[in-house]
Enzyme design. Sequence first.
Site: not given
Lengths: 453, 195
Positions: A345, A215, A299, A244, A207, A171-172, A165, A295
């Site tokens: 959602r 999650h 926000r 998600k 990692e 954002g990948g 990483k 992480e």
Amino acid sequence: MLRCAPVERFRRLFIANRGEVAARIARTCDDLGITPVFGVSEADRDAPYLGGRESVVVGPSRSSESYLARERIVQGAIQSQCSALHPGWGFLAEDPLFASLCEAHGVTFIGPPASVMQELGRKTPAKAAMARAGLKLIPGSRGVLRSVDHAAELIESLGLPVLLKAESGGGGRGMRVVRDVAELKEAFDSAQAEARAAFADDRLYLEKLIEGGRHIEIQLLADKYGHVVHLGERDCSVQRKHQKLIEESPALVLDDAERAHTLDAAVRATRTIGYVGAGTMEFLLDDGGALRFMEMNARLQVEHPVTEMRTGIDLVEAQIRVAAGEPLWFSQDDVELRGHAIECRINAEDPSNAFAPSPGIIERWEAIETDGIRIDTHVEEGYEVPPHYDSLVCKVIAWGQDRDAACDRLAKTLREIRCEGISTTIPMHLSVLASDAFRDNRYDTGAVPGWGD
Amino acid sequence: MTRAYLLGTVRRDANQSALTSPTVGIFTSTAPVGELVSAGQVIGSIEVLAVKYALRVPNGVAGRVMSNVGEGRTRVPVQYGDVLFTLSTASEVGTTASALSRAAGVEAELSFVAPMSGRFYSRPSPTEEAFINEGDTVREGQTVGLLEVMKTFNRLVYQGEALPESAVVRKILPSDGNDVVRGDVILALKPIGGK
């Protein structure tokens, strides 16, 4: 819950975002007697969620020249005499440069200090700080990798697969999975090149790759005086391609001792790094039942209503009050986590057609809030879902005494929503909610339970 | 000022275009009403967080400034897409709007008549001075008034084959805001130059 007097410091607040979160922030502004001013793009200038209230058109529909244009947004805030700015989520919400630009021009940024955001953006120091506070990490390199050989050495002790990483990533990008030592050199070089191009920093760390897992995240709130509280956890394991779909609280798969230990450590870590405002720590729950820090998101999260339904605390209000310099008006002991809350959602996507985006005009819209149901949305009948932005149309949040009660209530409401003109993900949600795999908590982030995709 | 933005353009009809703001910011105009502007020209500036950007007329656009939100004001807060200028893109040079006749009934050696029917304006806007006054000398290319025809403002320009280079205005016949019909005398003139 006890509330302080109205917020004196902010009379006008600039909303630097659009759609559902803009409508959400405006609602709390109304409650607090603050005048919201929407910073909008051309595409949203007549959007119904503005409700005829003040707005400033900052740029064209393209986000790079409107919702992502730092200078234009701050100029819009100044021009409309706003003393505070809420960035919502996405767009510039976690951009330290934007936060400092606001502060430099006398506009209070509602979020953590730019310096803290900057620190959290650098992955290995952030992880080290979390470890010092007692949080468990995903096994891997301590700090950045010195070379490919360094990575190879670590793989010998950790085993495969591993994940490379980018130190300044997100954002990948700059991320590579390594399943075979033979692939290491190539993966290392390409991750490095990608990271250099995307973040002007080619440092990598490593990692162990934990596949599947759940999650779990913890909601935190901190004021400027070192008071930190947690508002419990959320389980966000129903995901499709790392997006998600359903979030709930509490996470019933979590062992009580592990929960208590991690909540405590998370509060400590938040205080240690000097965090201010609402923040979320994301964890991976591994096979052994351990929560491992991934992480911290600096926000408000999309799924914050789940926590609001359980605690009765308005997170946007807390963000605004903290930014205004008020101390938190409650302590950890005052926080009561009641019952079970679950959110889904609803996106403008066609689940029967590989989740193809489905922008267009909503010809018919009927979604009714009943007991224990909250509906957060910016759409109404006749609203056109623009093709320029994300596909979130609505969130439905249900509360119940227990998980089954909340899920039943959610499913009932979803069945009663009338939406015509666009395709939505409602059929997928109903299928998930009806599935044994979901109801019995037998799933992980690898696949959507009850939905063969 | 090295940084620049192109103004946006909205074509309203065959004779009128609007120039719109390319960003939110504080606008100051440098092109007053009446000025003839063309592509590439800097006609104002906009400040975004105290950084000044020149505003240029985009390609393919030219005309007279008919209105200007910055007229008489500096540092006007504007939004993206706000109309900053309207341009009259047709008749802006005025040859089609000028004519000469030796109309009978008016005691003049020369008269300047209305080329079309419309409403006559002697001033660029109600708060401004008249383009010309009786006793003034008009010269070729000078604007003497506006003629509103079907919501479009046409500039009446003293210019044309049969006109002397300059002339003295003896009388302005219609009042500001009067309707005139094609061929009505607008100015009674006394020529002073020859052609």
